[in-house]
Design a protein around this motif. Structure first.
Motif, PDB file in Angstrom:
ATOM      1  N   GLN A 222       0.816  -1.215   0.000  1.00  0.00           N
ATOM      2  CA  GLN A 222       0.000   0.000   0.000  1.00  0.00           C
ATOM      3  C   GLN A 222       0.853   1.270   0.000  1.00  0.00           C
ATOM      4  OE1 GLN A 222      -3.160  -0.192  -0.550  1.00  0.00           O
ATOM      5  NE2 GLN A 222      -3.356  -2.409  -0.282  1.00  0.00           N
ATOM      6  N   SER A 223       2.078   1.179   0.502  1.00  0.00           N
ATOM      7  CA  SER A 223       2.939   2.364   0.545  1.00  0.00           C
ATOM      8  C   SER A 223       3.375   2.810  -0.838  1.00  0.00           C
ATOM      9  CB  SER A 223       4.170   2.094   1.412  1.00  0.00           C
ATOM     10  OG  SER A 223       5.030   1.139   0.800  1.00  0.00           O
ATOM     11  N   ALA A 224       3.218   1.929  -1.839  1.00  0.00           N
ATOM     12  CA  ALA A 224       3.579   2.299  -3.213  1.00  0.00           C
ATOM     13  C   ALA A 224       2.574   3.271  -3.822  1.00  0.00           C
ATOM     14  CB  ALA A 224       3.688   1.058  -4.093  1.00  0.00           C
ATOM     15  N   GLU A 225       1.388   3.369  -3.218  1.00  0.00           N
ATOM     16  CA  GLU A 225       0.361   4.326  -3.646  1.00  0.00           C
ATOM     17  C   GLU A 225       0.045   4.200  -5.137  1.00  0.00           C
ATOM     18  OE1 GLU A 225       1.721   8.165  -2.401  1.00  0.00           O
ATOM     19  OE2 GLU A 225       1.253   7.794  -0.294  1.00  0.00           O
ATOM     20  N   ASP A 226      -0.297   2.988  -5.540  1.00  0.00           N
ATOM     21  CA  ASP A 226      -0.651   2.737  -6.939  1.00  0.00           C
ATOM     22  C   ASP A 226      -1.978   1.985  -6.974  1.00  0.00           C
ATOM     23  OD1 ASP A 226      -0.588   2.593  -9.666  1.00  0.00           O
ATOM     24  OD2 ASP A 226       0.865   0.964  -9.769  1.00  0.00           O
ATOM     25  N   GLU A 227      -2.997   2.611  -6.386  1.00  0.00           N
ATOM     26  CA  GLU A 227      -4.286   1.932  -6.253  1.00  0.00           C
ATOM     27  C   GLU A 227      -4.958   1.656  -7.593  1.00  0.00           C
ATOM     28  OE1 GLU A 227      -5.028   6.388  -5.917  1.00  0.00           O
ATOM     29  OE2 GLU A 227      -3.552   4.931  -5.197  1.00  0.00           O
ATOM     30  N   HIS A 228      -4.626   2.412  -8.629  1.00  0.00           N
ATOM     31  CA  HIS A 228      -5.295   2.248  -9.921  1.00  0.00           C
ATOM     32  C   HIS A 228      -4.818   1.008 -10.672  1.00  0.00           C
ATOM     33  CE1 HIS A 228      -7.334   6.036  -9.465  1.00  0.00           C
ATOM     34  NE2 HIS A 228      -6.198   6.686  -9.348  1.00  0.00           N
ATOM     35  N   HIS A 229      -3.545   0.638 -10.512  1.00  0.00           N
ATOM     36  CA  HIS A 229      -2.975  -0.425 -11.336  1.00  0.00           C
ATOM     37  C   HIS A 229      -2.365  -1.556 -10.511  1.00  0.00           C
ATOM     38  CE1 HIS A 229      -3.641   2.421 -14.522  1.00  0.00           C
ATOM     39  NE2 HIS A 229      -2.807   3.273 -13.992  1.00  0.00           N
ATOM     40  N   ALA A 230      -2.576  -1.542  -9.206  1.00  0.00           N
ATOM     41  CA  ALA A 230      -1.893  -2.500  -8.344  1.00  0.00           C
ATOM     42  C   ALA A 230      -2.252  -3.946  -8.675  1.00  0.00           C
ATOM     43  CB  ALA A 230      -2.204  -2.195  -6.874  1.00  0.00           C
ATOM     44  N   PHE A 231      -3.532  -4.224  -8.970  1.00  0.00           N
ATOM     45  CA  PHE A 231      -3.907  -5.608  -9.263  1.00  0.00           C
ATOM     46  C   PHE A 231      -3.327  -6.068 -10.600  1.00  0.00           C
ATOM     47  CE2 PHE A 231      -6.877  -4.913  -5.833  1.00  0.00           C
ATOM     48  CZ  PHE A 231      -6.908  -6.155  -5.213  1.00  0.00           C
ATOM     49  N   ASN A 232      -3.274  -5.176 -11.579  1.00  0.00           N
ATOM     50  CA  ASN A 232      -2.628  -5.506 -12.837  1.00  0.00           C
ATOM     51  C   ASN A 232      -1.148  -5.837 -12.586  1.00  0.00           C
ATOM     52  OD1 ASN A 232      -2.884  -5.139 -16.042  1.00  0.00           O
ATOM     53  ND2 ASN A 232      -0.921  -4.307 -15.394  1.00  0.00           N
ATOM     54  N   ASP A 233      -0.491  -4.994 -11.789  1.00  0.00           N
ATOM     55  CA  ASP A 233       0.931  -5.206 -11.500  1.00  0.00           C
ATOM     56  C   ASP A 233       1.147  -6.490 -10.707  1.00  0.00           C
ATOM     57  OD1 ASP A 233       1.499  -2.846 -12.789  1.00  0.00           O
ATOM     58  OD2 ASP A 233       1.710  -1.657 -10.975  1.00  0.00           O
ATOM     59  N   MET A 234       0.179  -6.839  -9.837  1.00  0.00           N
ATOM     60  CA  MET A 234       0.294  -8.085  -9.090  1.00  0.00           C
ATOM     61  C   MET A 234       0.267  -9.286 -10.045  1.00  0.00           C
ATOM     62  SD  MET A 234      -1.995  -9.621  -5.951  1.00  0.00           S
ATOM     63  CE  MET A 234      -0.926  -8.874  -4.721  1.00  0.00           C
ATOM     64  N   GLY A 235      -0.601  -9.237 -11.044  1.00  0.00           N
ATOM     65  CA  GLY A 235      -0.645 -10.323 -12.013  1.00  0.00           C
ATOM     66  C   GLY A 235       0.667 -10.467 -12.775  1.00  0.00           C
ATOM     67  N   ILE A 236       1.242  -9.349 -13.173  1.00  0.00           N
ATOM     68  CA  ILE A 236       2.530  -9.380 -13.882  1.00  0.00           C
ATOM     69  C   ILE A 236       3.605 -10.003 -12.996  1.00  0.00           C
ATOM     70  CG2 ILE A 236       4.353  -7.974 -14.912  1.00  0.00           C
ATOM     71  CD1 ILE A 236       2.219  -5.886 -15.604  1.00  0.00           C
ATOM     72  N   ALA A 237       3.680  -9.519 -11.746  1.00  0.00           N
ATOM     73  CA  ALA A 237       4.710 -10.006 -10.830  1.00  0.00           C
ATOM     74  C   ALA A 237       4.515 -11.491 -10.510  1.00  0.00           C
ATOM     75  CB  ALA A 237       4.693  -9.185  -9.543  1.00  0.00           C
ATOM     76  N   LYS A 238       3.251 -11.922 -10.364  1.00  0.00           N
ATOM     77  CA  LYS A 238       2.983 -13.336 -10.081  1.00  0.00           C
ATOM     78  C   LYS A 238       3.442 -14.227 -11.234  1.00  0.00           C
ATOM     79  CE  LYS A 238      -0.859 -13.293  -6.739  1.00  0.00           C
ATOM     80  NZ  LYS A 238      -2.300 -13.574  -6.536  1.00  0.00           N
ATOM     81  N   LEU A 239       3.234 -13.780 -12.459  1.00  0.00           N
ATOM     82  CA  LEU A 239       3.692 -14.593 -13.585  1.00  0.00           C
ATOM     83  C   LEU A 239       5.209 -14.747 -13.546  1.00  0.00           C
ATOM     84  CD1 LEU A 239       3.095 -16.074 -16.309  1.00  0.00           C
ATOM     85  CD2 LEU A 239       3.737 -13.935 -17.408  1.00  0.00           C
ATOM     86  N   HIS A 240       5.923 -13.640 -13.376  1.00  0.00           N
ATOM     87  CA  HIS A 240       7.388 -13.716 -13.330  1.00  0.00           C
ATOM     88  C   HIS A 240       7.837 -14.639 -12.193  1.00  0.00           C
ATOM     89  CE1 HIS A 240       9.183 -10.411 -16.002  1.00  0.00           C
ATOM     90  NE2 HIS A 240       7.913 -10.542 -16.359  1.00  0.00           N
ATOM     91  N   PHE A 241       7.212 -14.494 -11.017  1.00  0.00           N
ATOM     92  CA  PHE A 241       7.565 -15.354  -9.884  1.00  0.00           C
ATOM     93  C   PHE A 241       7.348 -16.824 -10.247  1.00  0.00           C
ATOM     94  CE2 PHE A 241       6.873 -17.797  -6.115  1.00  0.00           C
ATOM     95  CZ  PHE A 241       7.662 -17.233  -5.120  1.00  0.00           C
ATOM     96  N   GLN A 242       6.201 -17.130 -10.829  1.00  0.00           N
ATOM     97  CA  GLN A 242       5.865 -18.521 -11.157  1.00  0.00           C
ATOM     98  C   GLN A 242       6.869 -19.117 -12.122  1.00  0.00           C
ATOM     99  OE1 GLN A 242       1.680 -19.552 -11.522  1.00  0.00           O
ATOM    100  NE2 GLN A 242       2.084 -20.538 -13.489  1.00  0.00           N
ATOM    101  N   ILE A 243       7.269 -18.344 -13.127  1.00  0.00           N
ATOM    102  CA  ILE A 243       8.254 -18.831 -14.098  1.00  0.00           C
ATOM    103  C   ILE A 243       9.605 -19.037 -13.413  1.00  0.00           C
ATOM    104  CG2 ILE A 243       9.567 -18.241 -16.176  1.00  0.00           C
ATOM    105  CD1 ILE A 243       7.004 -16.727 -17.119  1.00  0.00           C
ATOM    106  N   GLY A 244       9.993 -18.081 -12.569  1.00  0.00           N
ATOM    107  CA  GLY A 244      11.272 -18.194 -11.883  1.00  0.00           C
ATOM    108  C   GLY A 244      11.316 -19.346 -10.901  1.00  0.00           C
ATOM    109  N   ALA A 245      10.198 -19.587 -10.217  1.00  0.00           N
ATOM    110  CA  ALA A 245      10.145 -20.641  -9.203  1.00  0.00           C
ATOM    111  C   ALA A 245      10.070 -22.028  -9.818  1.00  0.00           C
ATOM    112  CB  ALA A 245       8.954 -20.418  -8.281  1.00  0.00           C
ATOM    113  N   GLY A 246       9.632 -22.109 -11.052  1.00  0.00           N
ATOM    114  CA  GLY A 246       9.450 -23.404 -11.688  1.00  0.00           C
ATOM    115  C   GLY A 246       8.022 -23.875 -11.528  1.00  0.00           C
ATOM    116  N   GLN A 247       7.837 -25.142 -11.292  1.00  0.00           N
ATOM    117  CA  GLN A 247       6.493 -25.692 -11.224  1.00  0.00           C
ATOM    118  C   GLN A 247       5.733 -25.184 -10.007  1.00  0.00           C
ATOM    119  OE1 GLN A 247       7.362 -29.911 -11.370  1.00  0.00           O
ATOM    120  NE2 GLN A 247       7.006 -29.983 -13.573  1.00  0.00           N
ATOM    121  N   GLY A 248       4.499 -24.817 -10.229  1.00  0.00           N
ATOM    122  CA  GLY A 248       3.659 -24.330  -9.142  1.00  0.00           C
ATOM    123  C   GLY A 248       2.533 -23.482  -9.685  1.00  0.00           C
TER     124      GLY A 248
END
Length: 261
Positions: A222-248
């Motif tokens: 919440q300290s990033a103060e990006d309420e308009h796009h935070a969920f979009n950014d969460m999806g992007i970050a989750k994809l990168h994490f999933q690829i980096g982590a491997g299966q999951g």
């Protein structure tokens, strides 16, 4: 669709491209991109579309020098007023970004550097849908020179092209001892997420590891103060994490868990 190791490569070389050659995306490349969009839209219940040759959408940004020769974009369209859909849009549209990267194309997520109303005129937004964001797509400036670079050179360009939050900032809720004890798959996932783009370049996502059940969680900072796009950014970050982590696989939502398999 690209294999896992290729997606890792795409994460390692993807950068935010603001300058493009004026060479259009040819029909064959466009057809291949649209074929890749079909399963992505089906999986995400989205309506992402490739729109070509509409420089008016980026007229102001091109004129100011913020962008150069931007004319094509992915219109990120999905259900209106639906935060989970916005997260899915980030996840699956970034999957498309990585596919484009592997084809030697440049991309840039845009929230403010385009005329959104003009962009909406050139894509299909049905009743109950909205245009969330866009991704500029095209041949990077001097793209033949770009394509001639080695993988190592492209990785170095990715590493140095912009500042990123540190590993400690991405795992802000964890103790130093917790970070040290976390498994390699978690560390690799966070490192991949550190290379993820975000709509306003604020990287408003943090990750944590729970040793009790061997899961990871993603949270909106919440300290990033990006309420308009935070969920979009969460999806992007989750994809990168999933690829980096491997299966999951992730559960959607703020605080959603990643089950490593």
């Amino acid at each position: 669709m690209a294999e896992h190791t290729q997606l890792i490569d795409a994460i390692n070389i993807r950068t935010a491209v603001r300058a493009y050659d004026d060479e259009p995306i040819d029909d064959d490349t466009a057809r291949q991109l649209e074929m890749a969009l079909q399963p992505i839209n089906l999986l995400g219940d989205l309506n992402i579309q490739l729109v070509r040759d509409q420089p008016k959408v980026f007229a102001e940004a091109n004129a100011s020098g913020h962008l150069t020769n931007a004319a094509n974009y992915l219109a990120i369209v999905g259900p209106a007023n639906d935060e989970e859909a916005k997260e899915r849009a980030g996840f699956y549209a970034e999957r498309m970004v990585l596919t484009a990267t592997l084809r030697g194309l440049g991309t840039l997520w845009v929230a403010g550097s385009w005329d959104k109303a003009e962009a909406a005129k050139h894509c299909r937004v049905t009743s109950g849908q909205e245009l969330y964001l866009g991704v500029v797509i095209g041949h990077p400036k001097n793209h033949l020179d770009y394509q001639a670079k080695s993988y190592e050179e492209l990785c170095e360009a990715q590493r140095t092209h912009r500042a990123t939050k540190t590993y400690e900032q991405f795992t802000a809720t964890m103790s130093d001892e917790g970070r040290e004890a976390a498994p390699d798959w978690f560390k690799s996932g966070v490192e991949a997420a550190m290379k993820a783009p975000s709509a306003m370049n604020r990287q408003p996502i943090t990750f944590s590891y729970n040793p009790a059940d061997d899961t990871a969680a993603a949270h909106i900072d919440q300290s990033a103060e990006d309420e308009h796009h935070a969920f979009n950014d969460m999806g992007i970050a989750k994809l990168h994490f999933q690829i980096g982590a491997g299966q999951g696989q992730w559960a959607w939502g703020d605080g959603g868990l990643f089950i490593h398999k």
